[in-house]
Design a protein around this motif. Structure first.
Motif, PDB file in Angstrom:
ATOM      1  N   ASP A   8      -6.681  -2.976   2.975  1.00 12.47           N
ATOM      2  CA  ASP A   8      -5.515  -3.672   2.401  1.00 12.47           C
ATOM      3  C   ASP A   8      -5.550  -5.153   2.755  1.00 12.47           C
TER       4      ASP A   8
ATOM      5  N   ASP B 153       0.867  -1.168   0.000  1.00 11.80           N
ATOM      6  CA  ASP B 153       0.000   0.000   0.000  1.00 11.80           C
ATOM      7  C   ASP B 153       0.914   1.232   0.000  1.00 11.80           C
TER       8      ASP B 153
ATOM      9  N   ASP C  43      -0.062   5.189   0.821  1.00 11.32           N
ATOM     10  CA  ASP C  43      -0.269   6.175   1.891  1.00 11.32           C
ATOM     11  C   ASP C  43      -0.434   5.503   3.254  1.00 11.32           C
ATOM     12  N   GLY C  44       0.383   5.899   4.201  1.00  7.99           N
ATOM     13  CA  GLY C  44       0.318   5.315   5.535  1.00  7.99           C
ATOM     14  C   GLY C  44       1.208   4.091   5.695  1.00  7.99           C
ATOM     15  N   THR C  45       1.725   3.599   4.567  1.00  3.44           N
ATOM     16  CA  THR C  45       2.593   2.414   4.613  1.00  3.44           C
ATOM     17  C   THR C  45       4.004   2.781   4.142  1.00  3.44           C
TER      18      THR C  45
ATOM     19  N   ASP D  64      -1.778  -0.447   5.812  1.00  3.45           N
ATOM     20  CA  ASP D  64      -2.108   0.111   7.135  1.00  3.45           C
ATOM     21  C   ASP D  64      -3.611   0.112   7.411  1.00  3.45           C
ATOM     22  N   THR D  65      -4.422  -0.454   6.478  1.00  2.00           N
ATOM     23  CA  THR D  65      -5.874  -0.447   6.710  1.00  2.00           C
ATOM     24  C   THR D  65      -6.459  -1.852   6.539  1.00  2.00           C
TER      25      THR D  65
END
Ligand SMILES: [Mg+2]
Ligand SMILES: [Zn+2]
Length: 439
Positions: free
Chosen positions: A387, A254, A256-258, A383-384
């Motif tokens: 995912d 992923d 964004d955020g990862t 991060d979600t």
């Protein structure tokens, strides 16, 4: 099918191995001349007609291979009487060329699925297809600049002062060409450079020049150190395994955020900042047998906040930063869609249900088809819960990282195989679980 091999290089950097008595392509690579390895790989991939362009010490090559009968191929030669660069000789043996041919250099070790390259060339109706690949030092490599349809629009030769964000697409020096290219090369004994004098000007015309990006093994091994490293890779089987005839393993990432810090919609380069330890994480993936492939939802396009070009620019920043850190991604896929309408400024063309928006598996499927990926032995890291659900939907393993959303989005009720504090730890755990450490 035919291949033209440019075997005229002097190879001064290899003089400690060649003793000045054999030409560079005849250098020994684990008990066999490099050129013989090339010919055997070409033959296995269906290329039986080989034309070798000879220069310095060309007679050594001719004496060794003869007409190619011993290797089960047909070999023909063109002997240059003076160095004509990488393109100057082509019109001089035009009558020996097939309508379409592969073109490569005598100092590269490779193992490629040539049919895939050829299929790409045909599907694009290309005049010239250049193979490109990401490498660990794009900042000092020859870059190929494409539009988002893989059409080559510019070439940027080795240049340490690049002041723009770029994709990690490095010229691999392997081409598919139409015979008609000879019409664009000056005939006579005129030294000409393929990239600078022929391909670059053609990218400014309406001639279709395309870039085919591959994760397979192709390396210029023009120094003793590089030969040593390549022999290691030959022995571990890495060279062969990366040929896309063989199923590949991938770690899908992923974005964004990862990879980068969570920052709302990241649709401008200034909003993009790498997470901690990401370079180390991707370095580990690159060193393993896994491909590193980004799959990211970018609904800011549908939302009307950003254009496709904006998202591409952010992705270029990502590849530029990773490249500066000596690591690379094998591919990037993004979904610009969003199914729900309702915002005034939204871009209706992208406000559609699609099969690429995670947790749907359209992007994974696309990568699977391109790279022949075995999903059951592949992973997704994100991060979600979206995912994680994507991984489950695609039949892969899934790892949740405690960066970005930390899995607190609560979109899906699903359980990851691994929970790790960050990307680096997640990759470490994945490679530990793999008996062969990814190789
Ligand atoms: Mg994310
Ligand atoms: Zn989509």
């Amino acid at each position: 099918m035919q291949a033209v091999i440019m075997a005229g290089g002097k190879g001064t950097r290899l003089s400690s191995l060649t003793g000045g008595k054999i030409p560079k392509p005849m250098v020994d690579v684990d008990g066999m001349p490099l050129l013989e390895r090339q010919i055997l790989t070409l033959k296995r991939e269906g290329v039986n007609n080989i034309l070798i362009v000879l220069g310095h010490l060309g007679n050594v090559i001719k004496d060794y291979f003869g007409d190619g009968g011993k290797l089960g191929v047909r070999i023909d030669y063109y002997q240059e009487t003076q160095p004509l660069g990488t393109a100057g000789s082509l019109p001089l043996f035009v009558e020996k060329l097939e309508d379409r041919f592969f073109y490569l250099f005598g100092d590269v070790l490779f193992d490629l699925n040539l049919q895939k390259l050829l299929n790409f060339h045909q599907s694009k109706n290309a005049f010239i297809t250049m193979m490109v690949h990401p490498n660990t030092h794009p900042f000092d490599s020859d870059l190929v600049i494409t539009d988002d349809n893989d059409r080559v629009i510019d070439l940027d030769p080795k240049n340490p002062d690049r002041n723009y964000y770029y994709n990690n697409k490095v010229n691999a020096g392997m081409y598919v060409m139409e015979k008609g290219i000879c019409d664009y090369i000056k005939a006579g004994q005129i030294k000409q450079d393929l990239e600078k004098d022929i391909v670059l000007p053609l990218t400014k015309t309406n001639k279709p020049i395309f870039a085919y990006s591959s994760s397979e093994y192709l390396k210029d091994i023009g120094t003793p150190e590089r030969i040593k490293a390549a022999v290691e890779e030959l022995k571990t089987g890495k060279l062969r395994q990366k040929n896309l005839n063989n199923p590949q393993k991938a770690i899908f990432l992923d974005r964004d955020g990862t990879i980068n810090k969570s920052n709302g919609y990241v649709y401008r380069p200034d909003l993009f900042e790498l997470e901690e330890h990401v370079i180390e994480a991707i370095k580990k993936i690159n060193a393993s047998g896994y491909l590193a492939i980004v799959v990211t939802n970018q609904p800011s396009v549908a939302r009307g906040l950003a254009s496709i070009d904006d998202i591409n620019l952010v992705n270029k920043k990502m590849e530029t930063l990773l490249g500066q850190g000596g690591v690379y991604l094998d591919a990037i896929y993004f979904c610009p869609h969003h199914p729900e309408s309702g915002f005034e400024e939204e871009n209706k063309a992208y406000k559609i249900p699609c099969s690429c928006r995670k947790p749907d598996v359209g992007m994974i499927q696309k990568a699977k088809d391109k790279f022949n990926i075995d999903l059951a032995s592949s992973w997704i890291i994100g991060d979600t819960t979206t995912d994680i659900q994507t991984g489950i939907n695609a039949g892969m393993h899934a790892a949740l990282v405690m960066t970005g959303e930390k899995g607190e989005d609560k979109q899906f009720d699903c359980v990851p195989d691994i929970i790790a504090p960050n990307l680096d730890k997640a990759v470490e755990l994945i490679l530990c679980k793999d008996d062969n450490h990814g190789l």
